[in-house]
Design a protein around this motif. Structure first.
Motif, PDB file in Angstrom:
ATOM      1  N   ARG A 107     -22.658  -2.781  52.600  1.00  0.00           N
ATOM      2  CA  ARG A 107     -22.155  -3.558  51.479  1.00  0.00           C
ATOM      3  C   ARG A 107     -21.137  -2.741  50.674  1.00  0.00           C
ATOM      4  NH1 ARG A 107     -24.233  -7.953  49.008  1.00  0.00           N
ATOM      5  NH2 ARG A 107     -24.601  -8.555  51.176  1.00  0.00           N
ATOM      6  N   ALA A 108     -21.402  -1.453  50.513  1.00  0.00           N
ATOM      7  CA  ALA A 108     -20.437  -0.596  49.821  1.00  0.00           C
ATOM      8  C   ALA A 108     -19.101  -0.595  50.554  1.00  0.00           C
ATOM      9  CB  ALA A 108     -20.984   0.824  49.701  1.00  0.00           C
ATOM     10  N   GLN A 109     -19.141  -0.564  51.873  1.00  0.00           N
ATOM     11  CA  GLN A 109     -17.904  -0.605  52.652  1.00  0.00           C
ATOM     12  C   GLN A 109     -17.185  -1.937  52.470  1.00  0.00           C
ATOM     13  OE1 GLN A 109     -19.647   0.355  56.461  1.00  0.00           O
ATOM     14  NE2 GLN A 109     -18.973   2.502  56.328  1.00  0.00           N
ATOM     15  N   GLN A 110     -17.931  -3.039  52.453  1.00  0.00           N
ATOM     16  CA  GLN A 110     -17.324  -4.345  52.230  1.00  0.00           C
ATOM     17  C   GLN A 110     -16.662  -4.409  50.856  1.00  0.00           C
ATOM     18  OE1 GLN A 110     -20.482  -7.185  52.806  1.00  0.00           O
ATOM     19  NE2 GLN A 110     -20.798  -6.608  54.944  1.00  0.00           N
ATOM     20  N   GLU A 111     -17.364  -3.889  49.853  1.00  0.00           N
ATOM     21  CA  GLU A 111     -16.799  -3.884  48.507  1.00  0.00           C
ATOM     22  C   GLU A 111     -15.537  -3.034  48.444  1.00  0.00           C
ATOM     23  OE1 GLU A 111     -21.094  -4.427  46.156  1.00  0.00           O
ATOM     24  OE2 GLU A 111     -20.067  -2.487  46.154  1.00  0.00           O
ATOM     25  N   HIS A 112     -15.569  -1.906  49.120  1.00  0.00           N
ATOM     26  CA  HIS A 112     -14.391  -1.028  49.117  1.00  0.00           C
ATOM     27  C   HIS A 112     -13.235  -1.676  49.861  1.00  0.00           C
ATOM     28  CE1 HIS A 112     -11.919   2.595  49.803  1.00  0.00           C
ATOM     29  NE2 HIS A 112     -12.506   3.056  48.713  1.00  0.00           N
ATOM     30  N   ASP A 113     -13.523  -2.356  50.962  1.00  0.00           N
ATOM     31  CA  ASP A 113     -12.467  -3.063  51.693  1.00  0.00           C
ATOM     32  C   ASP A 113     -11.822  -4.134  50.815  1.00  0.00           C
ATOM     33  OD1 ASP A 113     -13.003  -1.522  53.908  1.00  0.00           O
ATOM     34  OD2 ASP A 113     -14.197  -3.045  54.936  1.00  0.00           O
ATOM     35  N   THR A 114     -12.627  -4.825  50.026  1.00  0.00           N
ATOM     36  CA  THR A 114     -12.089  -5.823  49.101  1.00  0.00           C
ATOM     37  C   THR A 114     -11.157  -5.164  48.090  1.00  0.00           C
ATOM     38  OG1 THR A 114     -14.036  -7.241  49.326  1.00  0.00           O
ATOM     39  CG2 THR A 114     -12.693  -7.533  47.346  1.00  0.00           C
ATOM     40  N   PHE A 115     -11.590  -4.034  47.545  1.00  0.00           N
ATOM     41  CA  PHE A 115     -10.775  -3.270  46.604  1.00  0.00           C
ATOM     42  C   PHE A 115      -9.435  -2.897  47.236  1.00  0.00           C
ATOM     43  CE2 PHE A 115     -10.317   1.182  44.612  1.00  0.00           C
ATOM     44  CZ  PHE A 115      -9.535   0.718  43.562  1.00  0.00           C
ATOM     45  N   ALA A 116      -9.473  -2.319  48.441  1.00  0.00           N
ATOM     46  CA  ALA A 116      -8.240  -1.907  49.112  1.00  0.00           C
ATOM     47  C   ALA A 116      -7.341  -3.105  49.388  1.00  0.00           C
ATOM     48  CB  ALA A 116      -8.577  -1.173  50.411  1.00  0.00           C
ATOM     49  N   ASP A 117      -7.922  -4.228  49.770  1.00  0.00           N
ATOM     50  CA  ASP A 117      -7.129  -5.428  50.060  1.00  0.00           C
ATOM     51  C   ASP A 117      -6.441  -5.954  48.799  1.00  0.00           C
ATOM     52  OD1 ASP A 117      -7.726  -5.377  52.748  1.00  0.00           O
ATOM     53  OD2 ASP A 117      -9.342  -6.859  52.613  1.00  0.00           O
ATOM     54  N   VAL A 118      -7.129  -5.901  47.662  1.00  0.00           N
ATOM     55  CA  VAL A 118      -6.512  -6.321  46.407  1.00  0.00           C
ATOM     56  C   VAL A 118      -5.278  -5.471  46.111  1.00  0.00           C
ATOM     57  CG1 VAL A 118      -6.842  -6.336  43.896  1.00  0.00           C
ATOM     58  CG2 VAL A 118      -8.577  -7.324  45.381  1.00  0.00           C
ATOM     59  N   LEU A 119      -5.388  -4.167  46.356  1.00  0.00           N
ATOM     60  CA  LEU A 119      -4.247  -3.277  46.120  1.00  0.00           C
ATOM     61  C   LEU A 119      -3.094  -3.614  47.053  1.00  0.00           C
ATOM     62  CD1 LEU A 119      -6.017   0.188  45.625  1.00  0.00           C
ATOM     63  CD2 LEU A 119      -5.537  -1.596  43.945  1.00  0.00           C
TER      64      LEU A 119
END
Length: 429
Positions: free
Chosen positions: A67-79
């Motif tokens: 889940r942490a990886q999914q959240e981080h992927d979302t963060f990177a995608d927003v950027l």
């Protein structure tokens, strides 16, 4: 070698395509349009966390890694969706180890501690690591290794190996690599390599140092500050405006570190004023950016409990500054209330302050959940954790665009979007 390395970097997941036309690496503010950023996608180092060691490794819980990886992927995608080039630390480290033998030797030397392992075991482990492929070595340096995972048999004359439990670490994991803000930060066109205060994080800067020293992307980059004695961490450093830097002093950054940074910035003509802010030495306020971050060129989001109490010592570079390794003339004053002192140094009438309102319980909860720890993508545009509903609503009421991301698992190490990111390039404001 250089062409192959650059080609590999462009094809790697961390690079996300070719370099932008403007690849200038420089940061002069907290809010200029973000062009390039360094992140670390959480990996197997988080799987090393257990109820037995999570406190020592500075996590408040055991994160659900997927889940942490999914959240981080979302963060990177927003950027990326907002035009930011995202570089991943794991890719840069692997590429660095592939192109530089010196980086490989230095990385192994920092990870294999003969004082703790004894020379016999340390020499045997270092010899093995020298033959490990770059990508695998990169993973080992981040994830660590236990005695059970040693690649050679148990028949050894090492007393250290005989006396340790198999689950003990031969190489410590680095779960806090997630927070790329702390081990380096940029001031103008130069990068500052920090000195992290706590043992669980001390080796992080050795990996960051390798990347900046040997990766082809950073050839020619000069250092703004290096210290192996006086602790300073990037989460305590805010670039209020060009030439004006705020430094928090508390649990992680020492007064000596703040003064050394100020004098180094003055020596290199990277700043004319440094504001040093004492903050409480507690887990909840480990860094300055846990209580205050910039959301616009003239606005901050701030924990209301410190709004009126936060003070600053102002260090100013004098006109006749000598610039000889900290020997130049400076003036110091304070402590004075932070907000007017900052506005005066920035040359503006007043700093706008946005907080979570008068409900002390909500403010305390959202400060703990990194509600004040935002990452600006442009003036008036920030990334924030979705869970901090009151803070986000008040930001939007003040005209700030808030890009919400999930952070229930990412936040288990006490860090928000600013902590998770090291800007490498921003437009000037």
């Amino acid at each position: 070698m250089g062409a192959d390395a650059v080609s590999a970097r462009r094809e790697s997941p961390g690079a996300q395509g070719p370099e932008p036309d403007d690849a200038r690496l420089a940061v002069t503010s907290e809010v200029g349009s973000l062009r390039t950023v360094l992140l670390h996608r959480p990996g197997n180092e988080l799987r090393r966390l257990t109820p037995r060691n999570n406190d020592q490794l500075l996590f408040d819980g055991i994160p659900w890694v997927e889940r942490a990886q999914q959240e981080h992927d979302t963060f990177a995608d927003v950027l990326r969706e907002r035009g930011t080039e995202v570089l991943l630390l794991s890719d840069l480290l692997a590429e660095t180890l592939a192109v530089s033998g010196a980086a490989r030797i230095q990385g192994i030397s920092a990870a294999v501690d003969a004082r703790r392992l004894g020379h016999a075991l340390a020499d045997e482990l270092a010899a093995f690591l020298r033959g490990v492929p770059a990508r695998e070595l990169s993973e080992l340096l981040m994830t660590g290794m236990t005695f059970d995972e040693l690649p050679f048999g148990p028949n050894t004359t090492s007393l250290v190996r005989r006396m340790h439990h198999g689950a003990d670490f031969v190489i410590d994991p680095l779960p806090n690599l997630l927070f790329t803000r702390d081990s380096s930060f940029w001031v103008g066109p130069r990068v500052a390599i920090t000195s992290l205060a706590l043992p669980a994080r001390s080796r992080e800067t050795s990996l960051t140092d390798l990347i900046y020293a040997f990766h082809p992307r950073f050839l020619g980059v000069r250092r703004a500050y290096e210290s192996h004695t006086a602790p300073i961490e990037g989460g305590d450093v805010l670039l209020l405006s060009e030439g004006v830097v705020a430094v928090g002093v508390g649990e992680r950054t020492s007064p000596a570190g703040a003064e050394a940074l100020a004098r180094s910035l003055f020596d290199d003509d990277l700043a004319h004023t440094v504001l040093v802010l004492p903050i409480a030495q507690t887990r909840a306020t480990m860094h300055l950016d846990t209580v205050c971050t910039m959301v616009d060129a003239d606005a901050v989001v701030m924990y209301p409990a410190v709004r009126d109490s936060l003070c600053a010592f102002t260090i100013h570079k004098e006109d006749d500054y000598g610039g000889r390794q900290g020997s130049g003339r400076v003036s110091m004053r304070g402590p004075d209330p932070f907000l007017p002192a900052a506005a005066d140094a920035m040359g503006i009438g007043k700093l706008r302050v946005i907080d979570t309102g008068l409900d002390g319980v909500t403010a305390e909860r959202e400060q703990w959940d990194d509600g004040n720890n935002t990452l600006a993508l442009a003036p008036g545009v920030v990334v924030a954790y979705e869970r901090n509903e009151m803070t986000n609503a008040r930001l939007e009421d003040a005209g700030i665009e808030v890009l919400r991301i999930p952070g229930s698992e990412l936040g288990s190490g006490r860090g928000g979007p600013r902590c998770l990111s090291c800007p490498l390039s921003r437009d000037d404001v």
